[in-house]
Scaffold this active site. Sequence first.
Site, PDB file in Angstrom:
ATOM      1  N   LYS A 169       6.288 -12.988 -14.876  1.00  0.00           N
ATOM      2  CA  LYS A 169       5.057 -13.725 -15.176  1.00  0.00           C
ATOM      3  C   LYS A 169       3.930 -12.721 -15.430  1.00  0.00           C
ATOM      4  O   LYS A 169       3.271 -12.261 -14.512  1.00  0.00           O
ATOM      5  CB  LYS A 169       4.643 -14.648 -14.022  1.00  0.00           C
ATOM      6  CG  LYS A 169       3.557 -15.614 -14.489  1.00  0.00           C
ATOM      7  CD  LYS A 169       2.546 -15.958 -13.443  1.00  0.00           C
ATOM      8  CE  LYS A 169       1.305 -15.140 -13.419  1.00  0.00           C
ATOM      9  NZ  LYS A 169       0.438 -15.130 -14.593  1.00  0.00           N
ATOM     10  N   GLU A 244       1.781  -3.484  -5.539  1.00  0.00           N
ATOM     11  CA  GLU A 244       0.964  -2.390  -6.107  1.00  0.00           C
ATOM     12  C   GLU A 244      -0.429  -2.951  -6.301  1.00  0.00           C
ATOM     13  O   GLU A 244      -0.652  -3.745  -7.216  1.00  0.00           O
ATOM     14  CB  GLU A 244       1.545  -1.945  -7.459  1.00  0.00           C
ATOM     15  CG  GLU A 244       2.914  -1.299  -7.374  1.00  0.00           C
ATOM     16  CD  GLU A 244       2.869   0.114  -6.819  1.00  0.00           C
ATOM     17  OE1 GLU A 244       1.771   0.638  -6.572  1.00  0.00           O
ATOM     18  OE2 GLU A 244       3.948   0.686  -6.611  1.00  0.00           O
ATOM     19  N   GLU A 378     -13.588  -2.186  -5.215  1.00  0.00           N
ATOM     20  CA  GLU A 378     -13.048  -1.851  -6.537  1.00  0.00           C
ATOM     21  C   GLU A 378     -13.867  -2.585  -7.595  1.00  0.00           C
ATOM     22  O   GLU A 378     -13.980  -3.808  -7.556  1.00  0.00           O
ATOM     23  CB  GLU A 378     -11.584  -2.291  -6.599  1.00  0.00           C
ATOM     24  CG  GLU A 378     -10.900  -1.811  -7.842  1.00  0.00           C
ATOM     25  CD  GLU A 378      -9.467  -2.315  -7.941  1.00  0.00           C
ATOM     26  OE1 GLU A 378      -9.249  -3.521  -7.754  1.00  0.00           O
ATOM     27  OE2 GLU A 378      -8.582  -1.499  -8.221  1.00  0.00           O
TER      28      GLU A 378
HETATM   29  P1  NAD Z   1      -4.927 -10.453 -10.275  1.00  0.00           P
HETATM   30  O1  NAD Z   1      -4.485 -10.133  -8.886  1.00  0.00           O
HETATM   31  O2  NAD Z   1      -6.026 -11.418 -10.451  1.00  0.00           O
HETATM   32  O3  NAD Z   1      -3.690 -11.026 -11.117  1.00  0.00           O
HETATM   33  C1  NAD Z   1      -2.455 -10.367 -11.188  1.00  0.00           C
HETATM   34  C2  NAD Z   1      -1.360 -11.377 -11.498  1.00  0.00           C
HETATM   35  O4  NAD Z   1      -1.231 -12.271 -10.394  1.00  0.00           O
HETATM   36  C3  NAD Z   1      -1.642 -12.231 -12.726  1.00  0.00           C
HETATM   37  O5  NAD Z   1      -0.451 -12.425 -13.454  1.00  0.00           O
HETATM   38  C4  NAD Z   1      -2.124 -13.537 -12.108  1.00  0.00           C
HETATM   39  O6  NAD Z   1      -1.927 -14.653 -12.951  1.00  0.00           O
HETATM   40  C5  NAD Z   1      -1.248 -13.609 -10.859  1.00  0.00           C
HETATM   41  N1  NAD Z   1      -1.758 -14.505  -9.801  1.00  0.00           N
HETATM   42  C6  NAD Z   1      -3.044 -14.888  -9.596  1.00  0.00           C
HETATM   43  N2  NAD Z   1      -3.104 -15.751  -8.561  1.00  0.00           N
HETATM   44  C7  NAD Z   1      -1.843 -15.911  -8.097  1.00  0.00           C
HETATM   45  C8  NAD Z   1      -1.260 -16.672  -7.038  1.00  0.00           C
HETATM   46  N3  NAD Z   1      -1.993 -17.450  -6.266  1.00  0.00           N
HETATM   47  N4  NAD Z   1       0.070 -16.576  -6.837  1.00  0.00           N
HETATM   48  C9  NAD Z   1       0.833 -15.779  -7.612  1.00  0.00           C
HETATM   49  N5  NAD Z   1       0.344 -15.059  -8.642  1.00  0.00           N
HETATM   50  C10 NAD Z   1      -0.975 -15.109  -8.878  1.00  0.00           C
HETATM   51  O7  NAD Z   1      -5.262  -9.049 -10.953  1.00  0.00           O
HETATM   52  P2  NAD Z   1      -5.892  -8.769 -12.382  1.00  0.00           P
HETATM   53  O8  NAD Z   1      -7.344  -9.083 -12.366  1.00  0.00           O
HETATM   54  O9  NAD Z   1      -5.033  -9.357 -13.439  1.00  0.00           O
HETATM   55  O10 NAD Z   1      -5.713  -7.148 -12.427  1.00  0.00           O
HETATM   56  C11 NAD Z   1      -6.585  -6.258 -11.842  1.00  0.00           C
HETATM   57  C12 NAD Z   1      -6.124  -5.836 -10.450  1.00  0.00           C
HETATM   58  O11 NAD Z   1      -4.815  -5.269 -10.510  1.00  0.00           O
HETATM   59  C13 NAD Z   1      -6.997  -4.736  -9.860  1.00  0.00           C
HETATM   60  O12 NAD Z   1      -7.254  -5.029  -8.523  1.00  0.00           O
HETATM   61  C14 NAD Z   1      -6.139  -3.487  -9.978  1.00  0.00           C
HETATM   62  O13 NAD Z   1      -6.420  -2.465  -9.068  1.00  0.00           O
HETATM   63  C15 NAD Z   1      -4.784  -4.045  -9.763  1.00  0.00           C
HETATM   64  N6  NAD Z   1      -3.784  -3.108 -10.316  1.00  0.00           N
HETATM   65  C16 NAD Z   1      -2.998  -2.372  -9.458  1.00  0.00           C
HETATM   66  C17 NAD Z   1      -2.098  -1.444  -9.975  1.00  0.00           C
HETATM   67  C18 NAD Z   1      -1.207  -0.598  -9.087  1.00  0.00           C
HETATM   68  O14 NAD Z   1      -0.234  -0.056  -9.587  1.00  0.00           O
HETATM   69  N7  NAD Z   1      -1.497  -0.449  -7.809  1.00  0.00           N
HETATM   70  C19 NAD Z   1      -1.999  -1.287 -11.344  1.00  0.00           C
HETATM   71  C20 NAD Z   1      -2.824  -2.042 -12.174  1.00  0.00           C
HETATM   72  C21 NAD Z   1      -3.706  -2.964 -11.650  1.00  0.00           C
END
Ligand code: NAD
Length: 471
Positions: A169, A244, A378
Site C-alpha cells: 500500500k 522505519e 520533524e
Molecule cells: P505517514 O505516516 O502519514 O504515511 C505513511 C503511510 O502510512 C501512507 O501510505 C499512509 O497512507 C499510511 N497510513 C496512514 N494512516 C494509517 C493507518 N491508520 N493505518 C495504516 N496505514 C496508515 O507518512 P508520510 O507523511 O507519507 O511520510 C513522511 C514521514 O515518513 C516522515 O515522518 C518521515 O520521516 C517518514 N519516513 C521515514 C523513513 C525511514 O526510512 N525511517 C523514510 C522516509 C520517510
Amino acid sequence: MKAINTMYINGEFVTPHGTNTLDLFSPVTNQKIAEVTLGDEIDTKQAISAAKEAFKTYSKSTVKERITYLENVRNAIEKRKEALIDVMIEEYGGVRQFSAMTIEFAINDFTTMIDLLKEYQFEQVVGKSKVVLQPVGVVGIIIPWNMSNGFIGTKLSTALAAGCTVVVKPSEMSAQQTQIMAACFHEANLPKGVVNFIHGLGDVVGAEITRNPDIHKISFTGSTNVGKMIAKGAVDTMKRVTLELGGKSPNIILDDADLQTAIPTAIMAAFLNSGQACAAATRLLVPMEKLNEVNTIAKNFAASLKVGDPNDLDTAIGPMVSQKQYERVIDYIQIGQQEGATLLTGGTQKPQGLEAGNFIAATIFTNVNNKMRIAREEIFGPVLCIIPYQTEEEVIEIANDTDYGLAAYVSASDIERAKKVASQLDAGRICINGLSHDAKAPFGGFKQSGIGREYGVYGLSAYLEPKAILE
Ligand code: NAD
C-alpha cells in the site's frame, strides 16, 4: 487528465471494488493532474487472499528461481527508468537529480539482494542444532510518498528474496508511480499473487492490512505517529513489524573541520529531497567560536541554491509535495521565529515567480537552542537549525538529546576523532565527512525512529523465522 482506475491484484490489473476517487495535484502549479480510484477493505482482502494462496508455493521456490525473478524485476525497472524518474518529478515534485538517484538505489537493491542470495545460508548449524530460516509469511508493506520507488525497491527485493509474498500500500499520492512499478513486477513473470499493489487511504487499506490475521508481518516506512498506531494494531495478531520512522538527525561539525567544504555539504544533507527526507541532517551543531564564520558560509551557500522547477537539472529545492505539507512547514518557520531563533535566510515568503506552487525558500535558523520545537520536531521541509556548542562533551549530549535516532553525521579533519565521536552517538547510521550510502549495511532507527533494520543480511533476516531442529 489521467485516470488511474485499476490496481494490481493476483497477477492482473483489475477494476477495484472501491469507487471513491482522489484528485492528484501538481506540486508545481496546484492544478489537477490525475484522479485515482481508491481501493476499499474488500479490495485489500482480495489482495491478501491472493498473497496467502501464492505463499503456499512461492515460499517453497528455490534460491535459483528467486534470483531469476529478482533479475527480471531489475531489468523491467531498468527499462522504465526514464518514465519512473519523470513521474516522480511530476507527481510529487522530486527534483530531477534526487529522483534519478532513487531509481538507481531501487535497481541497486535488487542487485544487492541477488548477490546476497548467492551466499546466504537458509540452513545453519547453531550449537548442536540445525536452524532453518523460513519465510515469515504474507507481508503488508505500507510506505510514504517521499521516495516511493526507493522503498518498493528495498522492501520488495528483500521480501521476495526471503520467499515471502506481499501486499503493497503506497501513499495514495503516489498512484501514477505505483502503476509503473506494478507493471515492472507484472513483466517479471512472478507467479500470480506474489506481489499485489493497492491504491488507497491509510485508515482504510492500511488499517485492513494492520488487523487482517492473514498478514504475518508489516514493513512500514512513515511517520512515528502512524508507526505507533500500526504497531499497536499489529500486536493483536502478533505480526512481526519493521518500522522505519521519522528523524531529527544531528550533524556535528568538529572544530578542526574544513568549514568551506563541511558547511555546504551539511546544507545539502539538510535539504535532501527538498528537506522531505527521513535522514535529513536538520540539526547542524557547530563550535560556538566558529558560529559567525559558519553563518556567513551558510547564508552564501543557501543563496546559491536554486529553488524552482524540479524538472531542471540544476534545481536543488523543489516544491513541497502538497499544500498541506507546505502549510505545515510554514507553520514551523513561524514557530521558530516566535521561539526567538534568528532567521539567517529564507522564511515564509514564497520565492518570486513560484507563487502558484508549494515552494519554500531555503530556510536557515541560527542560534537555535536544542530545547526549541524547531530543534525537536520533524519539520520535513527545507528548514535547517544551526545550534552552537562549547565542548566536545556537550555536542555529544546535544546530538543524543532527541526522541529520534535514525541518522547522524560527523565532520572533522582528524578522522579518528570523528570515529570516536560517532561511537558515542545513538543513531542507526552515521556518515563521516559527507553523505554516503551502503546498500549492504543496516539502515534503521534507535529510539522513536523505529524498530528493526533494512538492507543486506539484517534486512533479510527480518523476513525470516528461525526454526531450530534439535536431535
Ligand atoms: P505517514 O505516516 O502519514 O504515511 C505513511 C503511510 O502510512 C501512507 O501510505 C499512509 O497512507 C499510511 N497510513 C496512514 N494512516 C494509517 C493507518 N491508520 N493505518 C495504516 N496505514 C496508515 O507518512 P508520510 O507523511 O507519507 O511520510 C513522511 C514521514 O515518513 C516522515 O515522518 C518521515 O520521516 C517518514 N519516513 C521515514 C523513513 C525511514 O526510512 N525511517 C523514510 C522516509 C520517510
